[in-house]
Structures are given as C-alpha cells and as structure tokens.
Design an enzyme around this catalytic site. Structure first.
Site, PDB file in Angstrom:
ATOM      1  N   TYR A  19       0.834  -1.201   0.000  1.00  0.00           N
ATOM      2  CA  TYR A  19       0.000   0.000   0.000  1.00  0.00           C
ATOM      3  C   TYR A  19       0.875   1.260   0.000  1.00  0.00           C
ATOM      4  CZ  TYR A  19      -2.701   3.899   1.819  1.00  0.00           C
ATOM      5  OH  TYR A  19      -3.253   5.145   1.996  1.00  0.00           O
ATOM      6  N   HIS A  97       4.275  10.228   1.594  1.00  0.00           N
ATOM      7  CA  HIS A  97       3.357  10.412   0.467  1.00  0.00           C
ATOM      8  C   HIS A  97       3.128  11.902   0.273  1.00  0.00           C
ATOM      9  CE1 HIS A  97       1.334   6.160   0.807  1.00  0.00           C
ATOM     10  NE2 HIS A  97       2.562   6.117   0.321  1.00  0.00           N
ATOM     11  N   GLU A 104       2.551  13.489   4.013  1.00  0.00           N
ATOM     12  CA  GLU A 104       2.180  12.451   4.970  1.00  0.00           C
ATOM     13  C   GLU A 104       3.402  11.580   5.218  1.00  0.00           C
ATOM     14  OE1 GLU A 104      -2.576  11.683   4.054  1.00  0.00           O
ATOM     15  OE2 GLU A 104      -1.070  10.301   3.237  1.00  0.00           O
ATOM     16  N   ASN A 106       4.174   8.134   6.696  1.00  0.00           N
ATOM     17  CA  ASN A 106       3.547   6.876   7.103  1.00  0.00           C
ATOM     18  C   ASN A 106       4.576   5.969   7.775  1.00  0.00           C
ATOM     19  OD1 ASN A 106       0.777   6.967   5.454  1.00  0.00           O
ATOM     20  ND2 ASN A 106       2.403   7.741   4.129  1.00  0.00           N
TER      21      ASN A 106
END
Length: 335
Positions: A19, A97, A104, A106
C-alpha cells in the site's frame, strides 16, 4: 500535524508495504525514507502474534519540509512511541506520500522485539494516547506547524471518546468543533447542529431557546452547551464568523500554558512507557568482556614484558651453553 493510528495490524506484511510503496515499489508520490521494506515484510510474515504490526501516519497541512526537518520529526516520534528501547530492538519503516498536495509520513512497526523475539506493543490507545497527543502539541508549537486544534483550523467534531473530563473543557472542545463546521458551511441551523452531535455519538437530552444539553459520556450531570451557535434561531452569518475568530484568539492566547502542560504529560508518559519497555524487554547480558583502551594498553605492556623474559631465557641460556662448550673444548686442547 495530526497523528493517526490505523486499526489494522493482522494479515501478511505485503498489505501495508505494498500500500505504501506499490507492488512494484514505484507508487506515484511515494518516497522510502527509512527502513528495509523486504525485512519489514519478513518480520510481519514470521510473527506468531495476532496483531503483527502497528501502523499510522503523521499528516501535515504543509506540502513538504527539508530533509533535516523530516528526519528530526521521524526520530522524535520513534522516541515518543518506543521510549526505553534502542534502535536495534525494533524495526520501523517510514514512507512519505505527497500525492494529495500535502505531506504524509507513514510508519509501520512490526510488533516484535528484535533481540528476544517477544511481542512488542508500541501503542495501546488508552494508555499511550495522552503521551502521543502531548508530543503532537509540543511538536506543532516548536516547529510552528499548522495546528488542527485551533478553532479556525478545526475540521472534525470532538467525539465522546476524546472528550476532556472537566465539563467546561468538554463544552469548549465541542463548541470549537461545531464552530469550525459552521464556518465551513456544514451547519446552517440548529437542526444541522443536533444531527452533527448525534452523528458522532452524543445524546441530545434537552433543547431550550438559548441552549442544548447533552448527556455526559462518563455519567453524572448533563453538559449544557450555550452560545450563539446553540440558539434556537441560529443561522450562519457574520456574528458566527466573529465567534469563530474569538475562539481562535482565545486558543492562541493560551498557547504557552498548553505547551507547558503538554511537556509535563509527555515527560510523565515517557517515564511510564520507558519503565514498562525496559521491564518487558531488557537487553541481554553481554557474553564477552568489554575491554577498555587502558586494559588493552596494560595487556600489551604485560605481553611485551613476558616476551622479553622469554627472549632473555632463550638467548641467555644459549650463551651459557656456548660458554660451557667453549670451556670444554679449551680443556681438551690443553690435554
């Protein structure tokens, strides 16, 4: 910046890794910042525990930062999340991201302590949320980041689960969220307001011309909500915008007090979590002696002295044997 932990944590390691980076490791707008994706995936796949990993995101309104700032934020968050553990005791994957027009960061942490193989629990919401929230408040203030808790920036309504315990603080948190929603055009009248409250889990138990009362999720007396936004004939207008700006000014005026409180909560939380981690995951005792430079120097001197004595015995003994041989030869010659 906001900090969000995902509920997921079971399944194969390919889930979170693919992902974040894409199956071909070429997701648009994704950058691997830290960690080995294959190693993270292997750790998750080999875990015998029900919840195999902890994941989440640090979400910023800002579009990007320089590399030094991002590294500082990631390192600081790891220390807040896993105090008392050294870098070789856990593994963490960081992927940024920027495909939504903002940054972002993550993270994925396999729930296993690397030296012992025991189950690692980086985050348990009831116990750890106050510490992580305090870290967020302090980091936003120190780095002067966009503050989602400022009423003028607030996007979400406070839920019963996140409500402060003192009733006046609870009422203020609810009001700030509703003011922001109204400012964004999401609330037009009182009916919209009631629907919003009930939609996040509050129970509206009384409505008067000037106020609304909700039941306290913790029990006890109801929480009475007063102000322009709660009035029966409330409609969005200039007066509401002024109230939002007043709430924002009040929030900024108390920033130093809020930062001090956050630091106190953070320090206390870190001490508790550090003690817990060190109790559950003590480093194994070293199996070899740690040798200092002084000891190495002393050992070297002793070895030199010992070698000198060996040479002395060897060559001294040889000289004595040669003397005896020469003496015997001289005596035979005289005879």
């Amino acid at each position: 910046m906001i900090v969000k932990f995902h509920a997921r944590g079971a399944g194969r390691g390919s889930g979170p890794v693919d992902y974040l980076l894409g199956k071909d490791r070429a997701r648009d707008g994704a950058t691997l910042d830290r960690g080995d994706p294959d190693a993270i995936q292997d750790l998750i796949d080999s875990s015998p525990y029900a919840k195999k990993y902890t994941s989440g995101v640090l979400s910023f309104e800002e579009s990007d930062f320089d590399r030094t700032t991002k590294d500082k934020i990631m390192s600081s968050f790891e220390k807040a999340l896993l105090p008392g553990l050294d870098a070789d005791q856990y593994s963490c994957l960081w992927v940024e991201h920027r495909d939504k027009g903002r940054l972002e960061l993550n993270f994925v942490v396999p729930n296993v302590e690397l030296l012992s193989g025991k189950r690692l629990q980086p985050y348990f919401e009831k116990a750890d949320k106050p510490r992580i929230n305090a870290w967020k408040i302090a980091t936003n203030a120190i780095l002067k980041l966009h503050d989602p808790d400022d009423p003028i920036n607030k996007r979400e309504l406070t839920t019963p689960r996140n409500l402060p315990k003192p009733k006046h603080e609870a009422a203020r948190a609810i009001t700030d969220g509703l003011l922001s929603m109204a400012g964004n055009g999401e609330l037009i009248n009182r009916q919209d307001l009631v629907i919003a409250l009930e939609g996040v889990g509050f129970s509206v138990v009384r409505q008067t011309k000037k106020s609304i009362s909700i039941s306290d999720p913790e029990g006890g007396r109801n929480i009475r909500l007063k102000g322009l936004i709660y009035e029966q004939d409330f409609k969005f207008g200039a007066g509401l915008r002024e109230e939002i700006e007043t709430a924002s000014a009040r929030y900024r005026a108390t920033s130093q007090e809020r930062i001090r409180e956050a630091r106190d909560v953070y320090r206390t939380g870190v001490e508790i979590k550090r003690a817990e981690n060190q109790r559950r995951h003590p480093r194994p005792e070293p199996t070899h002696e740690c040798i200092s430079f002084e000891k190495l120097a002393l050992d070297s001197a002793e070895r030199s002295a010992c070698f000198g004595r060996l040479l002395e015995r060897e060559f001294g003994g040889r000289e004595k044997r040669l003397s005896r041989i020469n003496w015997k030869s001289a005596n035979r010659a005289r005879c």
